[in-house]
Scaffold this motif. Structure first.
Motif, short mmCIF file in Angstrom:
data_model
loop_
_atom_site.label_atom_id
_atom_site.label_comp_id
_atom_site.label_asym_id
_atom_site.label_seq_id
_atom_site.Cartn_x
_atom_site.Cartn_y
_atom_site.Cartn_z
N LEU A 107 0.82 -1.22 0.00
CA LEU A 107 0.00 0.00 0.00
C LEU A 107 0.85 1.27 0.00
O LEU A 107 0.62 2.19 -0.78
N ILE A 108 1.85 1.30 0.86
CA ILE A 108 2.59 2.55 1.02
C ILE A 108 3.46 2.81 -0.22
O ILE A 108 3.62 3.95 -0.66
N GLN A 109 3.99 1.72 -0.79
CA GLN A 109 4.78 1.86 -2.01
C GLN A 109 3.91 2.39 -3.16
O GLN A 109 4.33 3.27 -3.91
N GLN A 110 2.70 1.85 -3.26
CA GLN A 110 1.77 2.36 -4.30
C GLN A 110 1.38 3.80 -4.03
O GLN A 110 1.23 4.61 -4.95
N ALA A 111 1.21 4.12 -2.75
CA ALA A 111 0.81 5.48 -2.38
C ALA A 111 1.88 6.49 -2.78
O ALA A 111 1.58 7.58 -3.28
N ILE A 112 3.12 6.13 -2.58
CA ILE A 112 4.23 7.03 -2.94
C ILE A 112 4.21 7.31 -4.44
O ILE A 112 4.25 8.47 -4.88
N ALA A 113 4.10 6.23 -5.22
CA ALA A 113 4.10 6.39 -6.68
C ALA A 113 2.91 7.26 -7.11
O ALA A 113 3.04 8.13 -7.99
N CYS A 114 1.78 7.04 -6.45
CA CYS A 114 0.56 7.79 -6.77
C CYS A 114 0.75 9.29 -6.53
O CYS A 114 0.43 10.13 -7.38
N VAL A 115 1.29 9.65 -5.36
CA VAL A 115 1.47 11.08 -5.04
C VAL A 115 2.51 11.71 -5.96
O VAL A 115 2.34 12.83 -6.45
N ARG A 116 3.59 10.99 -6.21
CA ARG A 116 4.63 11.53 -7.10
C ARG A 116 4.04 11.88 -8.46
O ARG A 116 4.37 12.90 -9.07
N HIS A 117 3.16 11.00 -8.93
CA HIS A 117 2.55 11.19 -10.25
C HIS A 117 1.51 12.31 -10.24
O HIS A 117 1.48 13.16 -11.13
#
Ligand code: PBG
Length: 333
Positions: A107-117
């Protein structure tokens, strides 16, 4: 005789002269709170399909991954510069060793990618500790004799940090209080060519009664969970100075003191000893106290929040993690 008294000169000193008007007071203000000082925590959830309020943190919600891009854009549009991500993990994924923490597609790894994008201008920080991922809610691996294993936990935190870096995080923020973790994480990041990833160390993190609402938000352990074998004893100052000194020597880019209000003295003393940026965590229980008093109309929210956050700047904080970040961006500037 009165004229010879050494105190006579003070009679000509009128400090009130510089307090006469709003303009003068602003001109001689020694510190100022800015939007860029505020780091906005976000609870990203994989167990909620909609934005869900947190009872003990009025105004703060658990945000499902599907809503996170919008949330990040909103935070950036408010003029805030950075977010600190915490995962609300499916209890079925929690284990004694918290291995979900270093699932590259967690979850947190996906969340990081999501915010960066979604908001490439935002600085993205993520907490590094095992408590969102362990069945017992401790920040480390619990051995059968009830102790928290230091070096095994550090290994897990290193693995977690590497997955966060691969996901695009700007700052890893270890909040676990294991010994030697800053050095281990820094070395591993550099070795993996993530030398540009920064490290915000929760250096002086005290075992505190003020983390209750946060633990409720994460579902990470019972209220009275005892973390005293790794978090600092609130009787101690010198120990906090050592923690900060070691973390700086081990490669921390920024040093954090946590909680806030009860620990302004600690922050102030660390300020005198380091040139690194200092961060204060205005924690969940402190936020909840203010909100509760405001709800009862016992406190006036704007001046109370402004005074609270400004006191942290005055003590020497460059940055403040606060659940008030979005509210402050809308109401205080
Ligand atoms: C756990 C962690 C905690 C907080 C941030 N990271 C809680 C704890 O140590 O039990 C607390 C933040 C808050 O209360 O706002 N690694």
């Amino acid at each position: 005789m009165a004229q010879d008294s050494p105190t006579i000169g003070h009679k000509h000193q009128r400090l009130r002269r510089l307090r006469q008007s709003e303009a003068l007071r602003a001109m001689v203000a020694e510190v100022e709170l800015n939007k860029a000082d505020l780091i906005c925590p976000i609870f990203v959830s994989e167990i909620n399909s909609q934005r869900t309020p947190i009872a003990s943190l009025p105004g703060v919600e658990r945000i499902p991954l599907a809503e996170l891009a919008d949330e990040a854009k909103r935070i950036s549009a408010l003029g805030l510069k950075s977010v600190l991500l915490f995962p609300v993990v499916d209890p079925a994924k929690k284990t004694n060793d918290g291995r979900e923490a270093y699932n590259p597609n967690g979850l947190i790894q996906q969340a990081i990618a999501c915010v960066r994008h979604a908001a490439p201008e935002l600085v993205v920080m993520a907490d590094v500790a095992l408590d969102p991922f362990t069945t017992h809610g401790h920040d480390g691996i619990l051995s059968s004799d009830g102790t928290i294993l230091n070096d095994e936990t550090v290994d897990a935190l290193v693995k977690m940090s590497l997955t966060l870096a691969s996901a695009g995080v700007h700052f890893v923020a270890p909040s676990d209080m294991m010994d030697g973790r800053v050095c281990a994480i820094r070395q591993a990041l550099d070795f993996a060519k993530h030398e540009q990833v920064s490290l915000l160390a929760y250096s002086a993190k005290y075992a505190s009664a003020f983390y209750g609402p946060f633990r409720e938000a994460l579902g990470s352990g019972a209220r009275g969970l005892d973390k005293k074998t790794y978090q600092l004893n609130y009787t101690n100052i010198r120990e906090a100075l050592l923690e900060a000194e070691f973390d700086e020597a081990e490669g921390a880019d920024m040093i954090m003191v946590k909680p806030g209000l009860c620990y302004l003295d600690i922050l102030c003393r660390i300020r005198a000893r380091t040139q690194k940026p200092l961060v204060m965590y205005h924690v969940s229980g402190e936020y909840a106290m203010l909100k509760a008093a405001v709800e009862k109309t016992w406190l006036d929210e704007k001046p109370a929040v402004l005074e609270t956050l400004t006191s942290m700047k005055r003590a020497g904080a460059d940055l403040i993690v606060t659940y008030y970040a979005q509210w402050a961006a809308k109401n205080l500037f």
